[in-house]
Design a protein around this motif. Structure first.
Motif, mmCIF file in Angstrom:
data_model
loop_
_atom_site.group_PDB
_atom_site.id
_atom_site.type_symbol
_atom_site.label_atom_id
_atom_site.label_comp_id
_atom_site.label_asym_id
_atom_site.label_seq_id
_atom_site.Cartn_x
_atom_site.Cartn_y
_atom_site.Cartn_z
ATOM 1 N N ILE A 113 -2.973 -1.682 -5.341
ATOM 2 C CA ILE A 113 -4.067 -1.814 -4.249
ATOM 3 C C ILE A 113 -4.824 -2.848 -4.333
ATOM 4 O O ILE A 113 -5.314 -3.441 -3.370
ATOM 5 N N GLY A 132 -2.917 -5.682 -2.715
ATOM 6 C CA GLY A 132 -2.856 -5.566 -1.506
ATOM 7 C C GLY A 132 -4.229 -6.078 -0.703
ATOM 8 O O GLY A 132 -4.090 -6.645 0.021
ATOM 9 N N ALA A 140 -4.298 4.259 0.810
ATOM 10 C CA ALA A 140 -3.223 3.417 1.719
ATOM 11 C C ALA A 140 -3.453 3.420 3.166
ATOM 12 O O ALA A 140 -3.451 2.475 3.767
ATOM 13 N N PHE A 145 0.868 -1.230 -0.134
ATOM 14 C CA PHE A 145 0.062 -0.131 0.061
ATOM 15 C C PHE A 145 0.716 1.332 -0.009
ATOM 16 O O PHE A 145 0.374 2.360 -0.588
ATOM 17 N N SER A 199 -6.550 1.339 4.047
ATOM 18 C CA SER A 199 -6.143 -0.238 3.906
ATOM 19 C C SER A 199 -5.187 -0.544 5.179
ATOM 20 O O SER A 199 -5.139 -1.517 5.783
#
Length: 134
Positions: free
Chosen positions: A57, A60, A125, A6, A128
């Motif tokens: 992303i 991830g 990010a 991220f 996340s």
């Protein structure tokens, strides 16, 4: 290792946006009448530069799992927060350098469009990383 995916996505999104902003804002400072053409090229450049971060992303999120300790997220959080602060600082400082009174309004509007675009991937990010907390 997943938190750094991220972080990489945020870095690979923000740095090209800042480079594109610098190039296109200097064109606007020289000739504010090129606003539509410059913004179109800027948006196309952003769309192209966001491809790899979006893939990171998604990758991830596919591998998303809680970390063992929250301390594993401190450095990724700090990197993303620093990146966000740097992007805001870069854009706000750059909009004030070498601006003529004729181009000031156009450059300010361009900066206000660029700020949320540069913040989008770091915010994803951060969210996340929050999802990875134990």
């Amino acid at each position: 290792m997943v938190p750094y995916i991220f972080v990489a996505a945020a870095v690979l999104a923000v740095i090209p946006i800042l480079i594109l902003y610098k190039i296109h804002s200097s064109k606007l400072k020289e000739d504010p009448s090129l606003r539509d053409k410059v913004q179109t090229k800027f948006m196309i450049g952003i769309a192209i530069s966001e491809a790899i971060p979006i893939i990171l992303i998604v990758y991830g999120f596919i591998n998303l799992e809680p970390v063992q300790t929250i301390s594993a997220l401190f450095i990724p959080f700090l990197i993303v927060l620093f990146l966000m602060a740097y992007a805001v600082f870069f854009i706000l400082v750059n909009k004030r350098i070498d601006v003529t009174p004729e181009s000031e309004e156009t450059v300010n509007a361009f900066a206000m469009v660029s700020l949320p675009l540069s913040m989008s991937m770091p915010l994803i990010a951060l969210v996340s990383l929050f999802l990875m907390m134990p």
